[in-house]
Scaffold this motif. Structure first.
Motif, mmCIF file in Angstrom:
data_model
loop_
_atom_site.group_PDB
_atom_site.id
_atom_site.type_symbol
_atom_site.label_atom_id
_atom_site.label_comp_id
_atom_site.label_asym_id
_atom_site.label_seq_id
_atom_site.Cartn_x
_atom_site.Cartn_y
_atom_site.Cartn_z
ATOM 1 N N SER A 44 0.783 -1.239 0.000
ATOM 2 C CA SER A 44 0.000 0.000 0.000
ATOM 3 C C SER A 44 0.813 1.286 0.000
ATOM 4 O O SER A 44 0.257 2.359 0.227
ATOM 5 N N GLY A 45 2.112 1.206 -0.260
ATOM 6 C CA GLY A 45 2.920 2.420 -0.251
ATOM 7 C C GLY A 45 2.463 3.445 -1.264
ATOM 8 O O GLY A 45 2.378 4.647 -0.966
ATOM 9 N N GLY A 46 2.157 3.007 -2.478
ATOM 10 C CA GLY A 46 1.724 3.928 -3.524
ATOM 11 C C GLY A 46 0.407 4.603 -3.215
ATOM 12 O O GLY A 46 0.156 5.741 -3.637
ATOM 13 N N VAL A 47 -0.461 3.902 -2.472
ATOM 14 C CA VAL A 47 -1.745 4.477 -2.086
ATOM 15 C C VAL A 47 -1.520 5.706 -1.211
ATOM 16 O O VAL A 47 -2.119 6.765 -1.421
ATOM 17 N N PHE A 48 -0.638 5.591 -0.229
ATOM 18 C CA PHE A 48 -0.332 6.717 0.656
ATOM 19 C C PHE A 48 0.356 7.846 -0.110
ATOM 20 O O PHE A 48 0.064 9.024 0.092
ATOM 21 N N LEU A 49 1.284 7.480 -0.999
ATOM 22 C CA LEU A 49 2.034 8.492 -1.731
ATOM 23 C C LEU A 49 1.107 9.331 -2.607
ATOM 24 O O LEU A 49 1.243 10.559 -2.674
ATOM 25 N N ALA A 50 0.160 8.694 -3.287
ATOM 26 C CA ALA A 50 -0.766 9.429 -4.154
ATOM 27 C C ALA A 50 -1.599 10.417 -3.349
ATOM 28 O O ALA A 50 -1.789 11.573 -3.754
ATOM 29 N N LYS A 51 -2.105 9.970 -2.206
ATOM 30 C CA LYS A 51 -2.941 10.857 -1.382
ATOM 31 C C LYS A 51 -2.103 11.977 -0.780
ATOM 32 O O LYS A 51 -2.535 13.135 -0.734
ATOM 33 N N TYR A 52 -0.897 11.656 -0.343
ATOM 34 C CA TYR A 52 -0.022 12.654 0.278
ATOM 35 C C TYR A 52 0.366 13.741 -0.720
ATOM 36 O O TYR A 52 0.440 14.919 -0.381
ATOM 37 N N LEU A 53 0.608 13.341 -1.984
ATOM 38 C CA LEU A 53 1.001 14.289 -3.035
ATOM 39 C C LEU A 53 -0.198 14.854 -3.784
ATOM 40 O O LEU A 53 -0.027 15.665 -4.697
ATOM 41 N N ASN A 54 -1.393 14.386 -3.426
ATOM 42 C CA ASN A 54 -2.626 14.846 -4.073
ATOM 43 C C ASN A 54 -2.587 14.619 -5.586
ATOM 44 O O ASN A 54 -2.855 15.524 -6.387
#
Length: 412
Positions: A44-54
């Motif tokens: 799930s790393g990419g899931v967090f990265l997408a939300k964090y970077l909007n």
């Protein structure tokens, strides 16, 4: 088993923290002005990265944290949609449906445990307490699903799911000179390849010796990806290799059979090149993948616990080699799989670029995932209006039975 998976996802959680706590890295990613995040949601790393970077989010997906991705996004009646690990098809008996729903609840419990123990605390720390990981993980713009319904069983889907099963398949390239020479030496008998995937390099000595002895009795040449101790029963017709160009070998005109563990990539490559399969599944989805070929008459499955009993392995190979229906059925699947307006990889590229052009694909995302389960299934309506609904259902039953009435006569 739960503890092992929790350890694995805990390591993923540490990677997420390491990425998001790295201020220099995050500043660099922000400054680069990326258009989207493409990720596999199983980790799930990419899931967090997408939300964090909007940023818009696109999934290259077959598996979520705990289960097959369709179960996370699409209506999934488990009366005819088999859970991974059930060993069932879409035609289930009563007992198979009981087993299916039991596995469903086990997976559900595991999902809750992993989500709440590992990923929800990360949501609270980096994204704020108002973010629910269960919703976050299914909020992708496009799901590039590594599935093809020529292979899988039909089921409900959603408008933002794009199917690209077999995207890695392509026409065969010429073989290296040494392999081509070995293959050509097979004459009219052709050759067989065997691979148990990236994670399995060897087998117990007794099992490896049995398989090698079975291969030695065949007139075909055999190319076997195997890094273990050289079997003492290895025949002159069998070549052991550390690595092989699997797609190119499967596309060679002299190929006769693929002995495989049942990984998704190998299954699609076999189907693309119309090569029948003898399956030796080892873990996770491999049995279920092979089952989808077996019920279509294109494969035969063996259990590793019985493969060395009563010449089962040799009998299975000879059956698939000598019975024309296996190759004919696989050829039919190959024709269906190839008959598409665009190749799977071109379809995937189109939708990735679509999301880049339009800064997302919100118009394709359903709102259902935002509903609590009792609203999604209308349980709250039933509980609130149970007396009125009971009357309506009674009247509907009378209507369907041929009993008609004037609306003015129906009491309010």
């Amino acid at each position: 088993m739960f503890n092992i998976f929790i350890e694995i996802h805990s390591a993923v959680g540490e990677f997420v923290s390491a990425i998001l706590d790295n201020t220099k890295l995050m500043r660099t990613l922000n400054d680069r002005k990326f258009d989207l995040v493409l990720t596999d949601p199983c980790w799930s790393g990419g899931v967090f990265l997408a939300k964090y970077l909007n940023l818009p989010l696109v999934y290259n997906v077959r598996w979520m944290v705990t289960t097959e991705a369709h179960f996370a996004i699409a209506p999934s009646p488990i009366s005819y949609i088999p859970m991974t690990g059930s060993g069932s098809t879409d035609k289930m008996t009563f007992l198979q449906r009981m087993k299916n729903i039991f596995i469903y609840f086990i997976v559900l419990i595991y999902d809750i445990v992993v989500t709440q123990q590992i990923y929800q605390p990360l949501c609270d720390k980096y994204l704020g307490p108002g973010h629910d990981f269960d919703q976050l993980k299914i909020d992708a713009d496009i799901w590039l699903m590594r599935v093809d319904f020529v292979f899988d069983f039909p089921r409900p889907t959603m408008p933002n799911v794009v199917y690209m099963g077999g995207f890695q398949c392509k026409p065969a390239k010429p073989l290296p000179e040494d392999l081509e020479e070995f293959v050509q030496s097979s004459g009219d008998h052709g050759f067989i390849i065997m691979s148990l995937g990236t994670f399995v390099d060897d087998l117990p000595d007794d099992l490896a010796n049995y398989i090698a002895a079975a291969f030695a009795e065949l007139p075909q040449k055999v190319i076997w990806r195997y890094k273990g101790k050289r079997p003492t029963t290895l025949g002159n017709n069998t070549l052991l290799v550390d690595w092989m160009p699997q797609n190119d070998l499967l596309g060679h005109p002299k190929i006769k059979l693929f002995v495989a563990h049942g990984g998704t990539n190998g299954i699609f490559e076999a189907m693309y090149h119309a090569v029948p399969v003898v399956g030796l599944p080892l873990f996770f989805d491999q049995y279920d993948n092979l089952l989808r070929l077996e019920v279509r008459g294109a494969a035969k499955i063996l259990s590793t616990s019985t493969v060395d009993k009563d010449d089962n392995f040799l009998k299975a190979i000879k059956e698939v080699l000598n019975e024309p229906s296996y190759r004919m059925n696989m050829q039919r699947l190959s024709r269906l799989h190839r008959d598409q307006p665009m190749t799977p990889i071109d379809t995937a590229l189109f939708w990735i670029e679509f999301v880049m052009r339009h800064k997302g694909a919100a118009h394709l995302r359903t709102e259902s995932y935002k509903l609590p389960w009792y609203s999604y299934h209308s349980v709250d309506l039933w509980c609130k209006n149970a007396p009125d609904l009971a009357l309506d259902m009674s009247l509907l039953a009378l209507s369907s039975s041929g009993v008609w009435w004037e609306s003015a006569c129906v009491p309010s």
